[in-house]
Design an enzyme around this catalytic site. Structure first.
Site, PDB file in Angstrom:
ATOM      1  N   HIS A 188      -3.659  -5.387   0.641  1.00 11.19           N
ATOM      2  CA  HIS A 188      -3.133  -5.764   1.965  1.00 11.19           C
ATOM      3  C   HIS A 188      -3.087  -7.283   2.135  1.00 11.19           C
ATOM      4  O   HIS A 188      -4.085  -7.894   2.494  1.00 11.19           O
ATOM      5  CB  HIS A 188      -4.004  -5.152   3.072  1.00 11.19           C
ATOM      6  CG  HIS A 188      -3.797  -3.683   3.236  1.00 11.19           C
ATOM      7  ND1 HIS A 188      -2.797  -3.157   4.027  1.00 11.19           N
ATOM      8  CD2 HIS A 188      -4.437  -2.625   2.692  1.00 11.19           C
ATOM      9  CE1 HIS A 188      -2.835  -1.832   3.959  1.00 11.19           C
ATOM     10  NE2 HIS A 188      -3.818  -1.485   3.154  1.00 11.19           N
ATOM     11  N   GLU A 236      -1.817  -8.925   4.456  1.00 14.67           N
ATOM     12  CA  GLU A 236      -1.820  -9.347   5.858  1.00 14.67           C
ATOM     13  C   GLU A 236      -3.217  -9.554   6.430  1.00 14.67           C
ATOM     14  O   GLU A 236      -3.372 -10.171   7.483  1.00 14.67           O
ATOM     15  CB  GLU A 236      -1.045  -8.329   6.713  1.00 14.67           C
ATOM     16  CG  GLU A 236      -1.703  -6.969   6.882  1.00 14.67           C
ATOM     17  CD  GLU A 236      -1.462  -5.990   5.729  1.00 14.67           C
ATOM     18  OE1 GLU A 236      -1.666  -4.794   5.941  1.00 14.67           O
ATOM     19  OE2 GLU A 236      -1.078  -6.431   4.617  1.00 14.67           O
ATOM     20  N   CYS A 275       0.836  -1.200   0.000  1.00 13.39           N
ATOM     21  CA  CYS A 275       0.000   0.000   0.000  1.00 13.39           C
ATOM     22  C   CYS A 275       0.882   1.266   0.000  1.00 13.39           C
ATOM     23  O   CYS A 275       1.592   1.510  -0.959  1.00 13.39           O
ATOM     24  CB  CYS A 275      -0.974  -0.041   1.180  1.00 13.39           C
ATOM     25  SG  CYS A 275      -2.362   1.107   1.001  1.00 13.39           S
TER      26      CYS A 275
END
EC number: 6.3.5.2
Length: 525
Positions: A181, A183, A86
């Site tokens: 993202h 994660e 990002c």
């Protein structure tokens, strides 16, 4: 110790994203040690850390605004793989000669990206293949700006209709950027993508396992403590229990625990703590029965913040009194965990020793001149639980719901009295027992009963009686920052309510709290 489990390590630089700790937890789950540091970490600290790979995390700023954060030059001078996520991808693009622009189209939430380029990062990783043979990934986006021109040496790896450069790669230098993202769990293949970067591209070995962490921590404690004696305040909570088990394994009888029974614990909790540690494990535990002292100090006080302070101060008084009876104590052990380290002093120096205020031993170190032992300070909460299991603590203890430091003191609204605490303990016990029976305990993140100091009319046989009101509270949450009330089955609520009212004389009404956080907090006080 055959191998240094910190040797293969990843550095994560934090640009202010709410997800940064999640990246660190994911890397640890893969089995690799990592640390989180602020984006302005000095070049010499980065070189000294000697990471095998670097992850530039997300953040709320815009790369093209003045004074927005940049990755330190050392990141690109070290010759190690770099993954920008990002904002991390955007600052990498900008710093290596690409261009980032603001966009009218914000992408927030689910998106599907098409994998249009070849690269080691995403090879063979996909959620879909469309008719034309294009691989697609389901990902989570959260950005306004986007990379509009690639830096030299990069090619486009993935795109969406509104974000043509959704991922980029330079396989020669092993530099990669993803606009989504990986994660968060919403990115279905996120774990595989991070795993690919950490294990294959950065060449880390998965040495960070519960068994290795225990072995490493035991060796570190022995090296730090030598033959000195260590004091620990044992609360029965997860962190202090794991510290007790770990220290006992490392130094045996050099450890003395003081367990302060404040009269505000759950039903039979004091006896359970003693049975577990003193009887089963053979740990030296001094039990200080201080119920009267706590209740007399709390008498007449109804302000929540003042109640917390009184409980904290009384804890220190009792703990001090017990500690001063002991000879030859050089170390104080604490259950500080990695998120505490990150929050305190922004973890700037990495050496911030912070005493958790809710362990309430703030009064100790100065007078007794004790050195701190913090064997869990590198670990996240989920890792602490795994270590607990590795050390042989029972699953039910390690995965128990959180319990506030002041105990029932903040679950009795207004003034705390022994009568209220006794009623609340029994009601809470019934609620938890029924949740376990119905297989709902581990589906909720926290569940408890709140005592309300108001009386309500009830009917018993032919007579009316005025008795106390309690509220049940159960929530589901991932991080305790936001939580939704648990949608428990009506039959279960009915069973709990029936048992509380019938079995506990003194309670005539049971309510269920249907407030989410925000705006309501999880605890009532």
């Amino acid at each position: 110790m055959a191998h240094d489990i910190h040797a293969h390590r990843i550095l994560i630089l934090d640009f202010g994203s709410q997800y940064t700790q999640l990246i660190a937890r994911r890397v640890r789950e893969i089995g690799v040690y990592c640390e989180l540091h602020p984006w302005d970490m000095s070049d010499e600290d980065i070189r000294a850390f000697a990471p095998r790979g670097i992850i530039l995390a997300g953040g709320p700023e815009s790369v093209h605004e003045a004074n927005s954060p940049r990755a330190p030059q050392a990141v690109f001078d070290l010759n190690v793989p770099v993954l920008g996520i990002c904002y991390g991808m955007q600052t990498m693009a900008e710093q290596l000669g690409g261009k980032v622009e603001g966009s009218d189209l914000r992408e927030f939430g689910y998106a599907r990206v098409d994998v249009v380029g070849k690269s080691q990062l995403l090879a063979g990783i996909e959620d879909h293949v469309d008719a034309d043979g294009v691989f697609g990934l389901d990902v989570w986006m959260s950005h306004g700006d986007k990379v509009t021109r690639l830096p030299e040496g990069f090619h486009i790896l993935a795109s969406t209709p509104s974000c043509p450069i959704a991922a980029m790669s330079d396989d020669t230098r092993h530099y990669y950027g993803v606009q989504f993202h990986p994660e968060v769990t919403h990115t279905k293949q996120g774990g595989r993508i991070l795993s690919r970067f950490v294990l294959e591209i950065s060449g880390c070995e998965a040495l960070w396992t519960p068994a290795n962490i225990v072995e490493d921590a035991v060796a570190a404690v022995r090296a730090q403590v030598g033959d000195a004696n260590v004091l620990l305040g044992l609360s029965g909570g997860v962190d202090s229990s794991v510290v007790a088990a770990l220290l006992h394994k490392a130094i045996g009888d050099q450890l003395t625990c003081v367990f302060v029974d404040n009269g505000l614990l759950r039903l039979h909790e004091g006896d359970q703590v003693m049975a577990m540690f003193a009887e089963n494990m053979g740990v030296k535990v001094i039990r200080a029965n201080a119920e009267e002292q706590f209740l007399s100090n709390l008498a007449g006080e109804s302000d929540p913040e003042k109640k917390r302070k009184i409980i904290g101060r009384t804890f220190i008084d009792v703990f001090d009194a017990e500690a001063s009876k002991l000879d030859n104590i050089q170390f104080l052990a604490q259950g500080t965990i990695y998120p505490d380290v990150i929050e305190s002093a922004g973890a700037k120096s990495g050496k911030a020793h912070v005493i958790k205020s809710h362990h309430n031993v703030g009064g100790l170190p100065e007078e007794m001149n004790l050195k701190l032992v913090e064997p869990l300070r590198e670990l996240f909460k989920d890792e602490v639980r795994k270590i607990g299991l590795e050390l042989g603590l029972p699953y039910d203890m390690v995965y128990r719901h959180p319990f506030p430091g002041p105990g029932l003191g903040v679950r009795i609204l207004g003034e705390v009295k022994k009568e209220y605490a006794d009623l609340l303990r029994r009601a809470d016990h019934i609620f938890i027992e029924e949740l376990r029976k119905a297989d709902w305990y581990h589906k909720t993140s926290q569940a408890f009963v709140v005592f309300q100091p108001v009386k309500s009319v009830g009917v018993v046989g032919d007579g009316r009686r005025y008795a106390w009101v309690v509220a049940l509270r159960a929530v589901e949450t991932v991080d305790f920052m936001t939580a939704r009330w648990a949608h428990l089955p009506y039959e279960l609520l009915e069973t709990v309510s029936g048992r509380i009212i019938n079995e506990i004389e003194g309670i005539s009404r049971v309510t269920y709290d249907v407030s989410s956080k925000p705006p309501a907090t999880i605890e009532w006080e």
